[in-house]
Design a protein around this motif. Structure first.
Motif, PDB file in Angstrom:
ATOM      1  N   SER A 146      89.479 -74.448  33.299  1.00 47.41           N
ATOM      2  CA  SER A 146      89.435 -73.166  32.574  1.00 47.41           C
ATOM      3  C   SER A 146      88.343 -72.262  33.135  1.00 47.41           C
ATOM      4  CB  SER A 146      89.198 -73.415  31.081  1.00 47.41           C
ATOM      5  OG  SER A 146      90.272 -74.113  30.503  1.00 47.41           O
ATOM      6  N   VAL A 147      87.212 -72.864  33.497  1.00 46.14           N
ATOM      7  CA  VAL A 147      86.124 -72.087  34.095  1.00 46.14           C
ATOM      8  C   VAL A 147      86.588 -71.459  35.405  1.00 46.14           C
ATOM      9  CG1 VAL A 147      83.860 -72.243  35.194  1.00 46.14           C
ATOM     10  CG2 VAL A 147      84.266 -73.390  33.010  1.00 46.14           C
ATOM     11  N   LEU A 148      87.240 -72.254  36.258  1.00 44.01           N
ATOM     12  CA  LEU A 148      87.717 -71.735  37.536  1.00 44.01           C
ATOM     13  C   LEU A 148      88.757 -70.645  37.342  1.00 44.01           C
ATOM     14  CD1 LEU A 148      88.113 -74.844  39.875  1.00 44.01           C
ATOM     15  CD2 LEU A 148      86.451 -72.993  40.038  1.00 44.01           C
ATOM     16  N   ARG A 149      89.673 -70.872  36.407  1.00 46.92           N
ATOM     17  CA  ARG A 149      90.731 -69.885  36.206  1.00 46.92           C
ATOM     18  C   ARG A 149      90.160 -68.576  35.693  1.00 46.92           C
ATOM     19  NH1 ARG A 149      96.808 -70.964  34.180  1.00 46.92           N
ATOM     20  NH2 ARG A 149      97.509 -68.811  34.157  1.00 46.92           N
ATOM     21  N   ALA A 150      89.203 -68.644  34.769  1.00 45.75           N
ATOM     22  CA  ALA A 150      88.602 -67.415  34.244  1.00 45.75           C
ATOM     23  C   ALA A 150      87.774 -66.708  35.306  1.00 45.75           C
ATOM     24  CB  ALA A 150      87.733 -67.742  33.034  1.00 45.75           C
ATOM     25  N   ALA A 151      87.110 -67.476  36.171  1.00 43.60           N
ATOM     26  CA  ALA A 151      86.210 -66.868  37.152  1.00 43.60           C
ATOM     27  C   ALA A 151      86.948 -66.297  38.350  1.00 43.60           C
ATOM     28  CB  ALA A 151      85.190 -67.908  37.620  1.00 43.60           C
ATOM     29  N   GLY A 209      69.142 -78.475  40.552  1.00 42.16           N
ATOM     30  CA  GLY A 209      68.049 -79.335  40.103  1.00 42.16           C
ATOM     31  C   GLY A 209      68.198 -79.782  38.670  1.00 42.16           C
ATOM     32  N   LEU A 210      69.434 -79.932  38.210  1.00 45.43           N
ATOM     33  CA  LEU A 210      69.688 -80.304  36.827  1.00 45.43           C
ATOM     34  C   LEU A 210      70.456 -81.619  36.733  1.00 45.43           C
ATOM     35  CD1 LEU A 210      70.914 -76.855  35.417  1.00 45.43           C
ATOM     36  CD2 LEU A 210      68.720 -77.959  34.925  1.00 45.43           C
ATOM     37  N   PRO A 211      70.238 -82.389  35.670  1.00 42.17           N
ATOM     38  CA  PRO A 211      71.108 -83.541  35.420  1.00 42.17           C
ATOM     39  C   PRO A 211      72.547 -83.049  35.236  1.00 42.17           C
ATOM     40  CG  PRO A 211      69.160 -83.617  34.021  1.00 42.17           C
ATOM     41  CD  PRO A 211      69.181 -82.258  34.659  1.00 42.17           C
ATOM     42  N   THR A 212      73.488 -83.865  35.621  1.00 39.66           N
ATOM     43  CA  THR A 212      74.884 -83.443  35.554  1.00 39.66           C
ATOM     44  C   THR A 212      75.292 -83.043  34.142  1.00 39.66           C
ATOM     45  OG1 THR A 212      75.430 -84.909  37.393  1.00 39.66           O
ATOM     46  CG2 THR A 212      77.259 -84.134  36.065  1.00 39.66           C
ATOM     47  N   ALA A 213      74.857 -83.801  33.140  1.00 39.84           N
ATOM     48  CA  ALA A 213      75.250 -83.508  31.759  1.00 39.84           C
ATOM     49  C   ALA A 213      74.729 -82.142  31.318  1.00 39.84           C
ATOM     50  CB  ALA A 213      74.747 -84.600  30.822  1.00 39.84           C
ATOM     51  N   ASP A 214      73.489 -81.822  31.700  1.00 40.58           N
ATOM     52  CA  ASP A 214      72.914 -80.524  31.312  1.00 40.58           C
ATOM     53  C   ASP A 214      73.645 -79.385  32.031  1.00 40.58           C
ATOM     54  OD1 ASP A 214      71.158 -81.958  29.809  1.00 40.58           O
ATOM     55  OD2 ASP A 214      69.421 -81.661  31.140  1.00 40.58           O
ATOM     56  N   PHE A 215      73.913 -79.603  33.315  1.00 41.45           N
ATOM     57  CA  PHE A 215      74.620 -78.562  34.071  1.00 41.45           C
ATOM     58  C   PHE A 215      76.022 -78.344  33.500  1.00 41.45           C
ATOM     59  CE2 PHE A 215      77.467 -77.210  37.473  1.00 41.45           C
ATOM     60  CZ  PHE A 215      76.813 -76.068  37.924  1.00 41.45           C
ATOM     61  N   LEU A 216      76.704 -79.430  33.161  1.00 41.25           N
ATOM     62  CA  LEU A 216      78.050 -79.315  32.594  1.00 41.25           C
ATOM     63  C   LEU A 216      78.035 -78.516  31.296  1.00 41.25           C
ATOM     64  CD1 LEU A 216      81.049 -80.069  32.529  1.00 41.25           C
ATOM     65  CD2 LEU A 216      80.389 -82.220  31.405  1.00 41.25           C
ATOM     66  N   GLN A 217      77.033 -78.740  30.467  1.00 39.75           N
ATOM     67  CA  GLN A 217      76.925 -78.003  29.213  1.00 39.75           C
ATOM     68  C   GLN A 217      76.787 -76.505  29.479  1.00 39.75           C
ATOM     69  OE1 GLN A 217      73.632 -79.240  26.774  1.00 39.75           O
ATOM     70  NE2 GLN A 217      74.451 -78.277  24.933  1.00 39.75           N
ATOM     71  N   ARG A 218      75.953 -76.139  30.441  1.00 37.70           N
ATOM     72  CA  ARG A 218      75.784 -74.719  30.780  1.00 37.70           C
ATOM     73  C   ARG A 218      77.069 -74.146  31.375  1.00 37.70           C
ATOM     74  NH1 ARG A 218      69.742 -73.905  33.428  1.00 37.70           N
ATOM     75  NH2 ARG A 218      68.590 -75.185  31.910  1.00 37.70           N
ATOM     76  N   LEU A 219      77.717 -74.964  32.190  1.00 43.29           N
ATOM     77  CA  LEU A 219      78.934 -74.493  32.848  1.00 43.29           C
ATOM     78  C   LEU A 219      80.030 -74.198  31.833  1.00 43.29           C
ATOM     79  CD1 LEU A 219      80.402 -73.982  35.530  1.00 43.29           C
ATOM     80  CD2 LEU A 219      80.980 -76.407  35.588  1.00 43.29           C
ATOM     81  N   LEU A 220      80.231 -75.114  30.903  1.00 44.83           N
ATOM     82  CA  LEU A 220      81.287 -74.916  29.902  1.00 44.83           C
ATOM     83  C   LEU A 220      80.947 -73.774  28.949  1.00 44.83           C
ATOM     84  CD1 LEU A 220      82.234 -78.628  29.099  1.00 44.83           C
ATOM     85  CD2 LEU A 220      83.397 -77.010  30.613  1.00 44.83           C
ATOM     86  N   GLU A 264      89.944 -86.212  30.651  1.00 46.69           N
ATOM     87  CA  GLU A 264      90.904 -85.109  30.715  1.00 46.69           C
ATOM     88  C   GLU A 264      90.366 -83.844  30.062  1.00 46.69           C
ATOM     89  OE1 GLU A 264      93.950 -84.481  32.115  1.00 46.69           O
ATOM     90  OE2 GLU A 264      93.405 -86.238  33.290  1.00 46.69           O
ATOM     91  N   ALA A 265      89.658 -83.995  28.957  1.00 46.68           N
ATOM     92  CA  ALA A 265      89.127 -82.817  28.265  1.00 46.68           C
ATOM     93  C   ALA A 265      88.128 -82.072  29.146  1.00 46.68           C
ATOM     94  CB  ALA A 265      88.475 -83.234  26.950  1.00 46.68           C
ATOM     95  N   THR A 266      87.261 -82.835  29.823  1.00 46.89           N
ATOM     96  CA  THR A 266      86.267 -82.197  30.701  1.00 46.89           C
ATOM     97  C   THR A 266      86.938 -81.545  31.905  1.00 46.89           C
ATOM     98  OG1 THR A 266      84.614 -83.834  30.023  1.00 46.89           O
ATOM     99  CG2 THR A 266      84.165 -82.567  32.017  1.00 46.89           C
ATOM    100  N   LEU A 267      87.896 -82.257  32.507  1.00 44.73           N
ATOM    101  CA  LEU A 267      88.635 -81.666  33.623  1.00 44.73           C
ATOM    102  C   LEU A 267      89.306 -80.367  33.208  1.00 44.73           C
ATOM    103  CD1 LEU A 267      90.304 -84.767  35.313  1.00 44.73           C
ATOM    104  CD2 LEU A 267      88.630 -83.234  36.349  1.00 44.73           C
ATOM    105  N   GLY A 268      89.923 -80.383  32.024  1.00 47.75           N
ATOM    106  CA  GLY A 268      90.565 -79.162  31.529  1.00 47.75           C
ATOM    107  C   GLY A 268      89.573 -78.033  31.344  1.00 47.75           C
ATOM    108  N   GLY A 269      88.363 -78.374  30.860  1.00 40.11           N
ATOM    109  CA  GLY A 269      87.343 -77.349  30.686  1.00 40.11           C
ATOM    110  C   GLY A 269      86.889 -76.760  32.011  1.00 40.11           C
ATOM    111  N   LEU A 270      86.737 -77.623  33.029  1.00 40.25           N
ATOM    112  CA  LEU A 270      86.339 -77.137  34.350  1.00 40.25           C
ATOM    113  C   LEU A 270      87.423 -76.258  34.955  1.00 40.25           C
ATOM    114  CD1 LEU A 270      84.675 -80.335  35.868  1.00 40.25           C
ATOM    115  CD2 LEU A 270      83.565 -78.363  34.801  1.00 40.25           C
TER     116      LEU A 270
END
Length: 472
Positions: free
Chosen positions: A20-25, A50-61, A12-18
């Motif tokens: 938030s990204v969409l709402r701000a963008a 070309g990134l692992p999901t965990a690394d991409f998620l960190q950049r995204l958040l 849930e925390a990750t979904l909420g963060g994603l």
């Protein structure tokens, strides 16, 4: 068999963060039923970089610009098709010939471009001079706009188009559908954010913004509508999806009637606002063919929409608006295979890409869990292959699991019609109307594509022709 895209299971925390990204963008808020699709979008966006999901998620958040841009491209991509809500295109075609000079139309939140191309085709069919037609399609997703500019689609995008229109305006091949140069020349695409950017055009004779507003928070919708109205010329027309009309109640627009549905017009300063209903006649196509448009509302689907159709979600039923009932969530423990919602999501994506064997295999996985939606999707795949009897059998299995599934009964109306069984079709129509009793018009029905109760009631009216897989 092509390997299905791996779906990330997010807490849930990750979904909420994603979200938030969409709402701000881009100002979007997701319906609960489509939140799980963010896992797929995250996986695909990470792979595209070309990134692992965990690394991409960190950049995204962390709101890295490149990561946000890539994520929007996969999370906010609308699923649409040619000639959606054809009654509105008929009305546009009826009104347009009376206008002198250039005819400008803005298609807001156009996703992969089928809507603006459909608008251009409708205007060409109505006899407007090609040089006078200008359609501007906009979306927040650069990835969606790239696909729109290519103007090449899978057969899924023409699943409800009339044969006459296919012959006149589209180049049909076994694996693809392309828009000809005469139509592409009339349409241009631009990147645009409905929440933050000023209108990209002014003095438009019509603005289309359909199945978009429902994905924005209530406090944002008035400002979006203000931009849409500002883009219109006095006397111009605003076309929203049926369930979005209440949002425009206080915008000072004139309401008229079109085939039993209200349409909105920007008043001319100083004119007396008419309250008389106007009814559109059939579109006269200026060629040897008869009017290809059916006089019925076309079903639409809840899926990630660019700019306002939400991210690809588990299939749910024809022309929706708002959060809808999704299949039951899988148990928390790791499942042996994909969950029902995952399998349906991947099956729907495969069907849209024209990969019918993959779509069927995935839908059958979901059907093992006795999902009515899975059987409806199997019916659509069978119909797409020309197996009408197989489609009927699949729908009947869905109705065995859920006898009050109105969309299932409505699909049988069209299928029995194709089989030349009018009595069975009429019985299915009555069953569908019975299943709608006691429901509000704005309620969203359950099924494979999204549709409101009111939209289906109109489509089931006596004398209305039902198209492939239901109402046109």
């Amino acid at each position: 068999m092509k390997e299905p895209v791996r779906v990330e299971r997010l807490d849930e925390a990750t979904l909420g963060g994603l979200e938030s990204v969409l709402r701000a963008a881009c100002g979007m808020v997701l319906a609960p039923s489509v939140r799980p699709s963010l896992g797929t979008a995250l996986t695909r966006a990470a792979e595209s970089q070309g990134l692992p999901t965990a690394d991409f998620l960190q950049r995204l958040l962390a709101r890295d610009t490149a990561a946000v841009e890539a994520f929007i491209g996969y999370a906010v991509i609308g699923e649409t098709y040619f000639f959606r809500h054809p009654e509105q295109l008929r009305e546009l075609a009826r009104l347009a010939p009376a206008h002198l000079g250039p005819f400008l139309v803005w298609s807001a939140g156009c996703a992969s471009g089928e809507e603006p191309y459909s608008v251009a085709m409708a205007l060409l069919a109505a006899g407007l001079t090609p040089e006078h037609i200008r359609v501007v399609g906009t979306d927040v997703s650069g990835r969606a706009l790239e696909r729109a500019r290519r103007a090449t689609y899978s057969p899924w995008s023409v699943r409800r188009i009339e044969p006459e229109l296919e012959k006149r305006f589209l180049s049909i091949r076994p694996e693809s559908v392309s828009v000809p140069p005469e139509v592409r020349a009339r349409v241009e695409f631009r990147r645009h954010n409905l929440v933050t950017d000023p209108p990209p055009v002014s003095g438009a004779q019509a603005v289309f913004c359909r199945n978009v507003l429902i994905y924005f928070p209530p406090e944002v919708i008035p400002s979006i509508l203000e931009r849409l109205v500002r883009a219109l010329a006095p006397g111009g027309w605003l076309f929203l999806a049926p369930a979005e009309l209440p949002f425009a109640k206080d915008m000072g627009l004139e309401e008229r009637e079109m085939e039993g549905m209200p349409v909105l017009r920007k008043p001319v300063p100083g004119e007396r606002v008419s309250t008389r209903a106007s009814r559109s006649g059939p579109l006269r196509v200026l060629s040897k063919t008869t009017s290809p448009f059916r006089r019925v509302q076309a079903p639409s689907r809840v899926a990630p929409a660019s700019q306002g159709q939400a991210p690809v979600a588990p299939p749910a039923v024809p022309a929706a608006r708002v959060a809808q009932a999704a299949p039951p969530s899988p148990p928390p423990q790791p499942p042996a295979g994909p969950s029902v919602s995952d399998a349906l999501e991947q099956a729907w994506a495969a069907a849209r890409a024209g990969q019918y064997e993959l779509a069927e295999e995935l839908a059958r996985l979901a059907a093992r869990e006795l999902s009515p939606e899975a059987y409806l999707l199997l019916a659509m795949v069978s119909e797409g292959r020309g197996d009408v009897q197989g489609a009927v059998a699949a729908v009947r299995k869905a109705l065995y699991l859920e006898p009050q599934l109105a969309i299932g009964h409505a699909m049988l109306v069209a299928l029995y019609g194709r089989l030349g069984q009018p009595e069975a079709a009429e019985r299915a129509r009555r069953n569908a109307l019975h299943a709608l009793e006691g429901l509000d018009d704005e309620d969203v029905l359950r099924g494979v594509e999204a549709m409101t109760v009111g939209g289906l009631r109109r489509a089931l009216a006596p004398g209305v022709r039902m198209g492939k897989s239901g109402a046109r």
